[in-house]
Write an enzyme that holds these catalytic residues in place. Structure first.
Site, PDB file in Angstrom:
ATOM      1  N   ARG A  52       5.302 -17.024  -5.057  1.00 16.83           N
ATOM      2  CA  ARG A  52       4.089 -16.199  -5.037  1.00 16.83           C
ATOM      3  C   ARG A  52       2.849 -17.051  -5.310  1.00 16.83           C
ATOM      4  O   ARG A  52       1.851 -16.991  -4.578  1.00 16.83           O
ATOM      5  CB  ARG A  52       4.213 -15.072  -6.065  1.00 16.83           C
ATOM      6  CG  ARG A  52       5.395 -14.145  -5.810  1.00 16.83           C
ATOM      7  CD  ARG A  52       5.536 -13.073  -6.874  1.00 16.83           C
ATOM      8  NE  ARG A  52       5.610 -13.600  -8.224  1.00 16.83           N
ATOM      9  CZ  ARG A  52       6.506 -13.220  -9.136  1.00 16.83           C
ATOM     10  NH1 ARG A  52       7.421 -12.329  -8.817  1.00 16.83           N
ATOM     11  NH2 ARG A  52       6.484 -13.725 -10.356  1.00 16.83           N
ATOM     12  N   GLY A  84       8.041 -11.120  -4.585  1.00 17.53           N
ATOM     13  CA  GLY A  84       9.111 -12.015  -4.184  1.00 17.53           C
ATOM     14  C   GLY A  84      10.383 -11.245  -3.873  1.00 17.53           C
ATOM     15  O   GLY A  84      10.621 -10.161  -4.394  1.00 17.53           O
ATOM     16  N   LYS A 158      -1.708  -5.597  -8.420  1.00 15.35           N
ATOM     17  CA  LYS A 158      -0.933  -6.727  -8.943  1.00 15.35           C
ATOM     18  C   LYS A 158      -1.318  -6.867 -10.400  1.00 15.35           C
ATOM     19  O   LYS A 158      -2.472  -7.132 -10.741  1.00 15.35           O
ATOM     20  CB  LYS A 158      -1.254  -8.017  -8.186  1.00 15.35           C
ATOM     21  CG  LYS A 158      -0.391  -9.200  -8.647  1.00 15.35           C
ATOM     22  CD  LYS A 158       1.063  -9.036  -8.244  1.00 15.35           C
ATOM     23  CE  LYS A 158       1.914 -10.211  -8.712  1.00 15.35           C
ATOM     24  NZ  LYS A 158       3.273 -10.192  -8.167  1.00 15.35           N
ATOM     25  N   SER A 218       2.995  -4.257  -8.443  1.00 18.14           N
ATOM     26  CA  SER A 218       3.805  -5.452  -8.636  1.00 18.14           C
ATOM     27  C   SER A 218       3.246  -6.202  -9.839  1.00 18.14           C
ATOM     28  O   SER A 218       2.067  -6.067 -10.178  1.00 18.14           O
ATOM     29  CB  SER A 218       3.780  -6.348  -7.391  1.00 18.14           C
ATOM     30  OG  SER A 218       4.472  -5.748  -6.321  1.00 18.14           O
ATOM     31  N   SER A 334       9.501  -3.437  -2.608  1.00 16.00           N
ATOM     32  CA  SER A 334       9.384  -3.973  -3.955  1.00 16.00           C
ATOM     33  C   SER A 334      10.091  -3.059  -4.941  1.00 16.00           C
ATOM     34  O   SER A 334       9.975  -1.830  -4.863  1.00 16.00           O
ATOM     35  CB  SER A 334       7.897  -4.100  -4.324  1.00 16.00           C
ATOM     36  OG  SER A 334       7.742  -4.505  -5.662  1.00 16.00           O
ATOM     37  N   GLY A 335      10.827  -3.657  -5.868  1.00 18.85           N
ATOM     38  CA  GLY A 335      11.479  -2.891  -6.922  1.00 18.85           C
ATOM     39  C   GLY A 335      10.549  -2.703  -8.111  1.00 18.85           C
ATOM     40  O   GLY A 335       9.424  -3.192  -8.135  1.00 18.85           O
ATOM     41  N   ALA A 337       9.680   0.549  -9.797  1.00 23.21           N
ATOM     42  CA  ALA A 337       8.790   1.665  -9.431  1.00 23.21           C
ATOM     43  C   ALA A 337       8.533   2.580 -10.616  1.00 23.21           C
ATOM     44  O   ALA A 337       8.467   3.803 -10.460  1.00 23.21           O
ATOM     45  CB  ALA A 337       9.383   2.444  -8.265  1.00 23.21           C
ATOM     46  N   GLN A 340       5.950   5.366 -10.440  1.00 23.61           N
ATOM     47  CA  GLN A 340       5.406   5.250  -9.081  1.00 23.61           C
ATOM     48  C   GLN A 340       6.242   6.113  -8.139  1.00 23.61           C
ATOM     49  O   GLN A 340       6.853   5.633  -7.198  1.00 23.61           O
ATOM     50  CB  GLN A 340       5.426   3.790  -8.624  1.00 23.61           C
ATOM     51  CG  GLN A 340       4.665   2.852  -9.545  1.00 23.61           C
ATOM     52  CD  GLN A 340       5.105   1.411  -9.412  1.00 23.61           C
ATOM     53  OE1 GLN A 340       5.049   0.832  -8.327  1.00 23.61           O
ATOM     54  NE2 GLN A 340       5.560   0.819 -10.507  1.00 23.61           N
ATOM     55  N   GLY A 341       6.258   7.389  -8.417  1.00 24.01           N
ATOM     56  CA  GLY A 341       7.109   8.306  -7.681  1.00 24.01           C
ATOM     57  C   GLY A 341       8.127   8.931  -8.619  1.00 24.01           C
ATOM     58  O   GLY A 341       8.201   8.587  -9.798  1.00 24.01           O
ATOM     59  N   PRO A 342       8.942   9.849  -8.109  1.00 25.08           N
ATOM     60  CA  PRO A 342       9.918  10.535  -8.955  1.00 25.08           C
ATOM     61  C   PRO A 342      10.905   9.551  -9.586  1.00 25.08           C
ATOM     62  O   PRO A 342      11.163   8.479  -9.042  1.00 25.08           O
ATOM     63  CB  PRO A 342      10.632  11.468  -7.960  1.00 25.08           C
ATOM     64  CG  PRO A 342       9.706  11.602  -6.805  1.00 25.08           C
ATOM     65  CD  PRO A 342       8.966  10.305  -6.716  1.00 25.08           C
TER      66      PRO A 342
END
Length: 354
Positions: A52, A84, A158, A218, A334-335, A337, A340-342
């Site tokens: 990165r 990454g 980020k 991220s 990207s993992g 989360a 960032q959502g349910p």
């Protein structure tokens, strides 16, 4: 009145900016118009992922040469959001966002950017980071001319982390601190947009039912501040581009993935037809291994594998689902989360031409 352009460019290695160089050389994009970069590098996605920072350094060297501007000044105004890990079908690439201030229209997809002040390790995962991100989101909305939170489609951040957190940090484990940084940034975005109206640092990573469906975070040690990119509809921007966003209930939520493509004006039943794939300009997806250890009642082993990090499992699995719908491995998956959502789910954003 500005106009937004999005270019999806391949990478032959983590320092490869040759595709961007070619665009600049033939006049397809002006280096001075570049406002943000979001990309996937082929590292491991962990704390020691050098790819990165390597890409960011190479990019800024190119832009400094082309614009004559100072490296530090460029890095302080151009968010470079890199994730990454290109496991499985994922392909290294980056999305380049450029703004032409000379063109415009009545109303269209807008982009705004902002940076928070530097965030030291002892502020990561705390209320101070949450509020710093919230203010940066407000600043980025103002930069884009987005007047209402309802008009925001997606906020990409980020967030910083620390390889050696120190005694004042909220967590001594850098990996936990990275998760707290993502969580605090998600809360900050949610606070600015009204999606997470309550809750502070004590709720991070605990109350998973507090989340926003419009945020992608991220985190990494290569940044020292929270770098924010906001996308949404605003007056005065040229029409023709769309950002379709939809949540995923869990890792197997194919209808949720398809819903994002349909929100961008594309057919997805479930795959996007070959004739429409050229309209897809970029795809961003966030997901996480369900903390309950099961998906729809079936046990998963992502969180207990001592040989392979859970996020690598996640990227390989979700990447295959999203790429099969897009018909292209150049998707940003990207993992991590958190909020960032349910819980156990995430979101998908599709940028497309109308």
């Amino acid at each position: 009145m500005p106009s937004l352009a999005i270019h999806r460019l391949p990478m032959a290695h983590p320092g490869d900016v040759s595709a961007l160089t070619a665009l600049i050389d033939r006049g397809a994009v002006a280096a001075g118009d570049i406002r943000a970069v979001i990309g996937k590098t082929e590292g491991n996605g962990g704390l020691n992922d050098f790819t990165r920072g390597f890409f960011t350094q190479t990019l800024m060297l190119l832009l400094a040469r082309e614009t004559g501007q100072d490296l530090a000044a460029l890095a302080a105004r151009i968010p470079c959001v890199l994730s990454g890990g290109t496991e499985g079908a994922l392909s290294p690439h980056f999305l380049l966002f450029a703004v032409d201030r000379a063109a415009g229209g009545a109303r269209g997809l807008a982009l705004g950017t902002a940076f928070s002040p530097p965030t030291p390790a002892e502020q990561i995962g705390r209320d101070s980071q949450i509020e710093a991100v919230a203010q940066a989101v407000r600043d980025a909305m103002a930069d884009a001319g987005i007047a209402r939170a309802a008009d925001v489609a997606l906020v990409q951040v980020k967030a910083p982390c620390a390889q050696a957190p120190g005694p004042g940090a909220r967590a001594g484990d850098p990996r936990l601190l990275m998760a707290l940084s993502r969580a605090a940034a998600a809360f900050g975005v949610g606070r600015a947009l009204g999606d997470i109206p309550e809750g502070g640092e004590d709720a991070l990573l605990r109350d998973r039912h507090l989340f926003s469906n419009r945020v992608s975070i991220s985190s990494g040690i290569e940044v020292v501040a929270n770098e924010v990119v906001v996308f949404g509809q605003a007056d005065g921007w040229a029409p023709g581009l769309t950002a379709g966003v939809a949540p995923m209930a869990d890792l197997l939520d194919l209808p949720g993935v398809c819903a994002a493509f349909r929100a961008a004006g594309l057919e997805a039943a479930p795959a996007v037809p070959a004739a429409q794939r050229g309209r897809v300009l970029g795809v961003i997806a966030k997901g996480e291994p369900d903390a309950a250890g099961a998906i729809r009642g079936a046990r998963h082993t992502m969180l207990g594998d001592t040989d392979l990090d859970a996020q690598r499992h996640l990227r390989g699995a979700l990447g295959a689902i999203v790429a099969s719908v897009a018909g292209d491995g150049q998707v940003f998956v990207s993992g991590g989360a958190e909020h960032q959502g349910p819980p156990g789910g995430g979101l998908v954003c599709v940028f497309a031409r109308d």
